[in-house]
Scaffold this motif. Structure first.
Motif, PDB file in Angstrom:
ATOM      1  N   SER A 163      23.184  21.842  17.673  1.00  0.00           N
ATOM      2  CA  SER A 163      22.187  22.657  18.356  1.00  0.00           C
ATOM      3  C   SER A 163      22.287  22.564  19.876  1.00  0.00           C
ATOM      4  O   SER A 163      21.832  23.465  20.586  1.00  0.00           O
ATOM      5  CB  SER A 163      20.780  22.243  17.915  1.00  0.00           C
ATOM      6  OG  SER A 163      20.527  20.886  18.195  1.00  0.00           O
ATOM      7  N   ASN A 164      22.891  21.470  20.359  1.00  0.00           N
ATOM      8  CA  ASN A 164      23.060  21.269  21.809  1.00  0.00           C
ATOM      9  C   ASN A 164      24.483  20.786  22.082  1.00  0.00           C
ATOM     10  O   ASN A 164      24.726  19.568  22.160  1.00  0.00           O
ATOM     11  CB  ASN A 164      22.056  20.243  22.340  1.00  0.00           C
ATOM     12  CG  ASN A 164      20.622  20.712  22.247  1.00  0.00           C
ATOM     13  OD1 ASN A 164      20.059  21.277  23.177  1.00  0.00           O
ATOM     14  ND2 ASN A 164      20.028  20.488  21.091  1.00  0.00           N
ATOM     15  N   PRO A 165      25.448  21.713  22.226  1.00  0.00           N
ATOM     16  CA  PRO A 165      26.849  21.322  22.409  1.00  0.00           C
ATOM     17  C   PRO A 165      27.098  20.419  23.613  1.00  0.00           C
ATOM     18  O   PRO A 165      28.107  19.720  23.657  1.00  0.00           O
ATOM     19  CB  PRO A 165      27.565  22.671  22.586  1.00  0.00           C
ATOM     20  CG  PRO A 165      26.702  23.656  21.878  1.00  0.00           C
ATOM     21  CD  PRO A 165      25.304  23.183  22.126  1.00  0.00           C
ATOM     22  N   ASP A 166      26.189  20.422  24.590  1.00  0.00           N
ATOM     23  CA  ASP A 166      26.389  19.582  25.779  1.00  0.00           C
ATOM     24  C   ASP A 166      25.776  18.193  25.632  1.00  0.00           C
ATOM     25  O   ASP A 166      25.771  17.419  26.586  1.00  0.00           O
ATOM     26  CB  ASP A 166      25.826  20.268  27.030  1.00  0.00           C
ATOM     27  CG  ASP A 166      24.335  20.588  26.920  1.00  0.00           C
ATOM     28  OD1 ASP A 166      23.718  20.217  25.900  1.00  0.00           O
ATOM     29  OD2 ASP A 166      23.801  21.223  27.844  1.00  0.00           O
ATOM     30  N   PHE A 167      25.290  17.854  24.420  1.00  0.00           N
ATOM     31  CA  PHE A 167      24.726  16.518  24.238  1.00  0.00           C
ATOM     32  C   PHE A 167      25.814  15.458  24.369  1.00  0.00           C
ATOM     33  O   PHE A 167      26.878  15.551  23.761  1.00  0.00           O
ATOM     34  CB  PHE A 167      24.060  16.375  22.871  1.00  0.00           C
ATOM     35  CG  PHE A 167      23.668  14.953  22.559  1.00  0.00           C
ATOM     36  CD1 PHE A 167      22.611  14.342  23.221  1.00  0.00           C
ATOM     37  CD2 PHE A 167      24.395  14.195  21.640  1.00  0.00           C
ATOM     38  CE1 PHE A 167      22.263  13.018  22.967  1.00  0.00           C
ATOM     39  CE2 PHE A 167      24.055  12.871  21.374  1.00  0.00           C
ATOM     40  CZ  PHE A 167      22.991  12.291  22.042  1.00  0.00           C
ATOM     41  N   ASP A 168      25.518  14.437  25.169  1.00  0.00           N
ATOM     42  CA  ASP A 168      26.438  13.333  25.388  1.00  0.00           C
ATOM     43  C   ASP A 168      25.594  12.114  25.751  1.00  0.00           C
ATOM     44  O   ASP A 168      24.831  12.159  26.721  1.00  0.00           O
ATOM     45  CB  ASP A 168      27.405  13.672  26.535  1.00  0.00           C
ATOM     46  CG  ASP A 168      28.495  12.631  26.726  1.00  0.00           C
ATOM     47  OD1 ASP A 168      28.282  11.455  26.364  1.00  0.00           O
ATOM     48  OD2 ASP A 168      29.561  12.992  27.254  1.00  0.00           O
ATOM     49  N   PRO A 169      25.693  11.017  24.988  1.00  0.00           N
ATOM     50  CA  PRO A 169      24.895   9.820  25.299  1.00  0.00           C
ATOM     51  C   PRO A 169      25.071   9.339  26.735  1.00  0.00           C
ATOM     52  O   PRO A 169      24.159   8.755  27.318  1.00  0.00           O
ATOM     53  CB  PRO A 169      25.417   8.780  24.299  1.00  0.00           C
ATOM     54  CG  PRO A 169      25.908   9.594  23.146  1.00  0.00           C
ATOM     55  CD  PRO A 169      26.499  10.830  23.764  1.00  0.00           C
ATOM     56  N   ARG A 170      26.250   9.597  27.316  1.00  0.00           N
ATOM     57  CA  ARG A 170      26.497   9.155  28.685  1.00  0.00           C
ATOM     58  C   ARG A 170      25.566   9.838  29.688  1.00  0.00           C
ATOM     59  O   ARG A 170      25.278   9.292  30.760  1.00  0.00           O
ATOM     60  CB  ARG A 170      27.963   9.424  29.062  1.00  0.00           C
ATOM     61  CG  ARG A 170      28.945   8.535  28.310  1.00  0.00           C
ATOM     62  CD  ARG A 170      30.379   8.947  28.554  1.00  0.00           C
ATOM     63  NE  ARG A 170      30.671  10.261  27.984  1.00  0.00           N
ATOM     64  CZ  ARG A 170      31.888  10.792  27.931  1.00  0.00           C
ATOM     65  NH1 ARG A 170      32.916  10.127  28.420  1.00  0.00           N
ATOM     66  NH2 ARG A 170      32.075  11.987  27.395  1.00  0.00           N
ATOM     67  N   THR A 171      25.076  11.019  29.337  1.00  0.00           N
ATOM     68  CA  THR A 171      24.137  11.720  30.205  1.00  0.00           C
ATOM     69  C   THR A 171      22.832  10.954  30.333  1.00  0.00           C
ATOM     70  O   THR A 171      22.096  11.096  31.305  1.00  0.00           O
ATOM     71  CB  THR A 171      23.854  13.134  29.642  1.00  0.00           C
ATOM     72  OG1 THR A 171      25.098  13.821  29.454  1.00  0.00           O
ATOM     73  CG2 THR A 171      22.987  13.943  30.581  1.00  0.00           C
ATOM     74  N   TYR A 172      22.556  10.103  29.349  1.00  0.00           N
ATOM     75  CA  TYR A 172      21.319   9.319  29.326  1.00  0.00           C
ATOM     76  C   TYR A 172      21.566   7.851  29.645  1.00  0.00           C
ATOM     77  O   TYR A 172      20.741   6.994  29.356  1.00  0.00           O
ATOM     78  CB  TYR A 172      20.653   9.461  27.952  1.00  0.00           C
ATOM     79  CG  TYR A 172      20.379  10.900  27.586  1.00  0.00           C
ATOM     80  CD1 TYR A 172      19.200  11.530  27.959  1.00  0.00           C
ATOM     81  CD2 TYR A 172      21.337  11.643  26.890  1.00  0.00           C
ATOM     82  CE1 TYR A 172      18.964  12.854  27.640  1.00  0.00           C
ATOM     83  CE2 TYR A 172      21.114  12.972  26.566  1.00  0.00           C
ATOM     84  CZ  TYR A 172      19.929  13.572  26.953  1.00  0.00           C
ATOM     85  OH  TYR A 172      19.696  14.898  26.647  1.00  0.00           O
ATOM     86  N   GLY A 173      22.737   7.554  30.195  1.00  0.00           N
ATOM     87  CA  GLY A 173      23.048   6.186  30.590  1.00  0.00           C
ATOM     88  C   GLY A 173      23.398   5.277  29.431  1.00  0.00           C
ATOM     89  O   GLY A 173      23.254   4.060  29.526  1.00  0.00           O
TER      90      GLY A 173
END
Length: 254
Positions: free
Chosen positions: A207-217
């Motif tokens: 649903s969110n192709p740009d999800f990346d755990p690194r975006t949240y530290g």
């Protein structure tokens, strides 16, 4: 020796006008983790002053520069050249995936067209990339989450400082994941009310192709849930096959 037929064959197409040469090594390393990169092409008007700093990256990373003159001032001819090449490569039927490196929304239609042909599409760009292009890809990778390649000492310190400042500024608040995690929990919970974090991660990515755990530290989704969202969810581990542990979660009020 690995059989290349067992891995995705990937074509990497780079819009040099809207990409960072200092990130190219990190970008290619990231894409290479998903398969075998067969083609690396960068598009731009290489006669301009704007692209003069690309020479080292092109040479060291064996990226083929594709010259595209700007026929009309203010018009970007690079996009058309890159799109035509992408369609030619698509019709060759040699590739399983394309990586489109750009922060330009003009490639939204191209990404959608490739996916219609059942081709996996990676998008790679900055966090400023319009949501339309990000959602048109199967997997969108923010360059802010990638490590910088080594550069000369005279500019290294300034870029590292800029990277640190940028990462702190662009770090997302993980609470925005709460609705998605609750939706995934409702869909995947077992008889005891636990949902597999891996299944939740797959749903969030779809649903969110740009999800990346690194975006949240963080490095993985369980880390976000356990550390940043512990006031909302609790976790547990189950024994899986072999030495694998399955991480599961549920809302604290469940």
């Amino acid at each position: 020796m690995k059989d290349l037929d067992d891995h995705k064959k990937i074509a990497v197409l780079i819009d040099a006008d809207n990409a960072q040469h200092t990130k190219m090594k990190a970008i290619l390393d990231e894409i290479s983790a998903h398969g075998h990169v067969l083609i690396k092409r960068a598009y731009g008007d290489w006669s301009t002053e704007h692209l003069k700093n690309w020479k080292r990256s092109l040479n060291e990373l064996a990226i083929q520069p594709v010259q595209q003159f700007a026929y009309t001032t203010g018009k970007n001819s690079t996009d058309a050249s890159m799109i035509i090449d992408a369609m030619d490569l698509l019709y060759s039927k040699k590739f399983d995936a394309f990586a489109l490196v750009s922060s330009d929304s003009d490639f939204t239609k191209l990404a959608s067209r490739l996916r219609e042909s059942e081709i996996f599409v990676f998008g790679v760009g900055e966090m400023k990339t319009p949501i339309s292009f990000r959602n048109a890809c199967d997997d969108f990778i923010f360059t802010e989450n990638l490590e910088l390649e080594e550069i000369d000492d005279s500019t290294k310190d300034n870029i590292k400082k800029s990277k640190h400042d940028s990462s702190q500024k662009n770090k997302e608040n993980p609470t925005k994941l709460i609705p998605l995690l609750k939706k995934a929990w409702e869909q995947y919970q077992d008889d005891n009310g636990w949902a597999n974090v891996s299944s939740a991660g797959s749903l969030i990515k779809r649903s969110n192709p740009d999800f990346d755990p690194r975006t949240y530290g963080a490095t993985k989704l369980p880390e976000i849930i356990e550390n940043s969202l512990k006031n909302y969810f609790k976790t547990t581990k189950f024994k899986g096959k072999g030495t694998v542990n399955i991480v599961a979660y549920k809302p604290n009020d469940a």
